[in-house]
Motif scaffolding. Structure first.
Motif, PDB file in Angstrom:
ATOM      1  N   THR A   1      33.098  46.817  39.274  1.00 32.38           N
ATOM      2  CA  THR A   1      33.289  45.544  38.587  1.00 32.38           C
ATOM      3  C   THR A   1      34.523  45.638  37.716  1.00 32.38           C
ATOM      4  OG1 THR A   1      30.904  45.204  38.545  1.00 32.38           O
ATOM      5  CG2 THR A   1      32.210  43.840  37.079  1.00 32.38           C
ATOM      6  N   SER A   2      35.325  44.575  37.732  1.00 33.87           N
ATOM      7  CA  SER A   2      36.515  44.525  36.899  1.00 33.87           C
ATOM      8  C   SER A   2      36.735  43.088  36.446  1.00 33.87           C
ATOM      9  CB  SER A   2      37.733  45.025  37.694  1.00 33.87           C
ATOM     10  OG  SER A   2      38.892  44.925  36.913  1.00 33.87           O
ATOM     11  N   ARG A   3      37.238  42.941  35.221  1.00 32.66           N
ATOM     12  CA  ARG A   3      37.527  41.618  34.683  1.00 32.66           C
ATOM     13  C   ARG A   3      39.021  41.391  34.723  1.00 32.66           C
ATOM     14  NH1 ARG A   3      33.364  39.131  31.961  1.00 32.66           N
ATOM     15  NH2 ARG A   3      34.813  37.874  30.746  1.00 32.66           N
ATOM     16  N   THR A   4      39.410  40.152  34.961  1.00 34.66           N
ATOM     17  CA  THR A   4      40.823  39.816  34.971  1.00 34.66           C
ATOM     18  C   THR A   4      41.367  39.834  33.536  1.00 34.66           C
ATOM     19  OG1 THR A   4      42.476  38.241  35.726  1.00 34.66           O
ATOM     20  CG2 THR A   4      40.423  37.328  34.875  1.00 34.66           C
TER      21      THR A   4
ATOM     22  N   ALA B   1      43.546  31.725  34.115  1.00 33.46           N
ATOM     23  CA  ALA B   1      43.401  32.402  35.408  1.00 33.46           C
ATOM     24  C   ALA B   1      41.968  32.257  35.878  1.00 33.46           C
ATOM     25  CB  ALA B   1      43.770  33.864  35.281  1.00 33.46           C
ATOM     26  N   GLU B   2      41.807  31.858  37.103  1.00 36.50           N
ATOM     27  CA  GLU B   2      40.463  31.709  37.669  1.00 36.50           C
ATOM     28  C   GLU B   2      40.376  32.478  38.977  1.00 36.50           C
ATOM     29  OE1 GLU B   2      38.064  28.139  39.670  1.00 36.50           O
ATOM     30  OE2 GLU B   2      38.635  27.778  37.587  1.00 36.50           O
ATOM     31  N   LEU B   3      39.360  33.296  39.060  1.00 32.03           N
ATOM     32  CA  LEU B   3      39.127  34.060  40.292  1.00 32.03           C
ATOM     33  C   LEU B   3      38.320  33.230  41.277  1.00 32.03           C
ATOM     34  CD1 LEU B   3      38.207  37.609  38.968  1.00 32.03           C
ATOM     35  CD2 LEU B   3      40.263  36.945  40.162  1.00 32.03           C
ATOM     36  N   THR B   4      38.624  33.424  42.540  1.00 29.79           N
ATOM     37  CA  THR B   4      37.843  32.796  43.608  1.00 29.79           C
ATOM     38  C   THR B   4      37.274  33.907  44.484  1.00 29.79           C
ATOM     39  OG1 THR B   4      39.763  32.616  45.069  1.00 29.79           O
ATOM     40  CG2 THR B   4      39.308  30.743  43.619  1.00 29.79           C
TER      41      THR B   4
ATOM     42  N   SER C   1      35.498  37.818  36.478  1.00 31.05           N
ATOM     43  CA  SER C   1      35.283  39.215  36.860  1.00 31.05           C
ATOM     44  C   SER C   1      35.087  39.302  38.376  1.00 31.05           C
ATOM     45  CB  SER C   1      34.073  39.810  36.128  1.00 31.05           C
ATOM     46  OG  SER C   1      32.913  39.093  36.437  1.00 31.05           O
ATOM     47  N   ALA C   2      35.458  40.463  38.910  1.00 32.28           N
ATOM     48  CA  ALA C   2      35.322  40.714  40.347  1.00 32.28           C
ATOM     49  C   ALA C   2      34.284  41.805  40.552  1.00 32.28           C
ATOM     50  CB  ALA C   2      36.658  41.141  40.937  1.00 32.28           C
ATOM     51  N   ARG C   3      33.370  41.589  41.487  1.00 28.86           N
ATOM     52  CA  ARG C   3      32.346  42.580  41.813  1.00 28.86           C
ATOM     53  C   ARG C   3      32.481  42.923  43.296  1.00 28.86           C
ATOM     54  NH1 ARG C   3      27.278  41.023  39.539  1.00 28.86           N
ATOM     55  NH2 ARG C   3      28.028  42.186  37.764  1.00 28.86           N
ATOM     56  N   VAL C   4      32.659  44.212  43.573  1.00 33.60           N
ATOM     57  CA  VAL C   4      32.902  44.682  44.935  1.00 33.60           C
ATOM     58  C   VAL C   4      31.857  45.735  45.279  1.00 33.60           C
ATOM     59  CG1 VAL C   4      34.541  45.860  46.444  1.00 33.60           C
ATOM     60  CG2 VAL C   4      35.372  44.218  44.769  1.00 33.60           C
ATOM     61  N   THR C   5      31.270  45.622  46.454  1.00 35.23           N
ATOM     62  CA  THR C   5      30.310  46.608  46.959  1.00 35.23           C
ATOM     63  C   THR C   5      30.893  47.247  48.214  1.00 35.23           C
ATOM     64  OG1 THR C   5      28.474  45.282  46.127  1.00 35.23           O
ATOM     65  CG2 THR C   5      27.948  46.979  47.741  1.00 35.23           C
ATOM     66  N   VAL C   6      30.936  48.576  48.202  1.00 36.27           N
ATOM     67  CA  VAL C   6      31.511  49.347  49.302  1.00 36.27           C
ATOM     68  C   VAL C   6      30.458  50.337  49.787  1.00 36.27           C
ATOM     69  CG1 VAL C   6      33.396  50.888  49.957  1.00 36.27           C
ATOM     70  CG2 VAL C   6      33.779  49.149  48.228  1.00 36.27           C
ATOM     71  N   THR C   7      30.443  50.577  51.081  1.00 34.15           N
ATOM     72  CA  THR C   7      29.492  51.531  51.649  1.00 34.15           C
ATOM     73  C   THR C   7      30.217  52.471  52.615  1.00 34.15           C
ATOM     74  OG1 THR C   7      27.373  51.761  52.788  1.00 34.15           O
ATOM     75  CG2 THR C   7      28.823  50.033  53.559  1.00 34.15           C
TER      76      THR C   7
ATOM     77  N   SER D   1      33.051  39.413  45.506  1.00 34.84           N
ATOM     78  CA  SER D   1      32.923  38.050  44.984  1.00 34.84           C
ATOM     79  C   SER D   1      33.154  38.060  43.484  1.00 34.84           C
ATOM     80  CB  SER D   1      31.533  37.481  45.306  1.00 34.84           C
ATOM     81  OG  SER D   1      30.544  38.267  44.674  1.00 34.84           O
ATOM     82  N   THR D   2      33.141  36.870  42.923  1.00 35.62           N
ATOM     83  CA  THR D   2      33.256  36.717  41.480  1.00 35.62           C
ATOM     84  C   THR D   2      32.026  35.986  40.974  1.00 35.62           C
ATOM     85  OG1 THR D   2      34.540  35.770  39.678  1.00 35.62           O
ATOM     86  CG2 THR D   2      34.737  34.692  41.824  1.00 35.62           C
ATOM     87  N   PRO D   3      31.222  36.621  40.149  1.00 34.37           N
ATOM     88  CA  PRO D   3      30.005  35.967  39.674  1.00 34.37           C
ATOM     89  C   PRO D   3      30.264  34.895  38.614  1.00 34.37           C
ATOM     90  CG  PRO D   3      30.123  38.200  38.819  1.00 34.37           C
ATOM     91  CD  PRO D   3      31.280  38.024  39.746  1.00 34.37           C
ATOM     92  N   ASP D   4      31.371  35.043  37.861  1.00 38.41           N
ATOM     93  CA  ASP D   4      31.593  34.122  36.755  1.00 38.41           C
ATOM     94  C   ASP D   4      32.999  33.530  36.692  1.00 38.41           C
ATOM     95  OD1 ASP D   4      32.916  36.408  36.096  1.00 38.41           O
ATOM     96  OD2 ASP D   4      31.837  36.785  34.236  1.00 38.41           O
TER      97      ASP D   4
END
Length: 144
Positions: A138-141, A75-78, A109-115, A103-106
């Motif tokens: 942050t969450s990892r698949t 599985a690969e995140l985009t 994993s998914a990194r989300v910023t909310v304001t 976005s996904t840094p690696d």
């Protein structure tokens, strides 16, 4: 001679001098209660935004694409998949929150910023009118 003695007695009389002290402490207590209510509401708003960022990151980590390399499947995140899933969660759950980045840094994993903006529930001169809150989740698949 009676008049000066009566004036001295009135000057020594302390009746009524506690009323300004009680009023001052009552005003102080009201100010402290209003500030504590606003601080508690700010803390709860930040925790809600943290939970929203975590939920959006979790949904974003499900936006993977399966890559087949010979006999192995991974599985690969985009970035696009993470952004699409996170945006769907935020738009469905919160009207006042905005997605800053997803976005996904690696690739796993998914990194989300909310304001979001916070405004105090009670009018208080000791608390600012509005505060900008930000949360990062942050969450990892699960599939690799």
């Amino acid at each position: 001679m009676i008049l000066p003695a009566r004036l001295r007695a009135l000057a020594r009389d302390d009746d009524g001098s506690i009323l300004p002290l009680i009023l001052g402490y009552a005003l102080l207590a009201i100010a402290v209660v209003l500030t504590c209510v606003c601080a508690t509401d700010l803390h709860i708003a930040q925790k809600r935004l943290d939970s929203l960022a975590d939920a959006a990151a979790l949904a974003g980590s499900d936006g993977f694409v399966l890559q087949i390399d010979g006999e192995s499947v991974r599985a690969e995140l985009t970035d696009g998949g993470v952004h699409e899933q996170a945006d769907a969660v935020i738009s469905a759950v919160a009207q006042d929150a905005q997605l800053v980045s997803a976005s996904t840094p690696d690739g796993v994993s998914a990194r989300v910023t909310v304001t979001a903006a916070w405004h105090p529930p009670l009018l208080s001169p000791f608390v600012p009118d509005g505060v900008r809150l930000e949360a990062i989740g942050t969450s990892r698949t699960a599939l690799r």
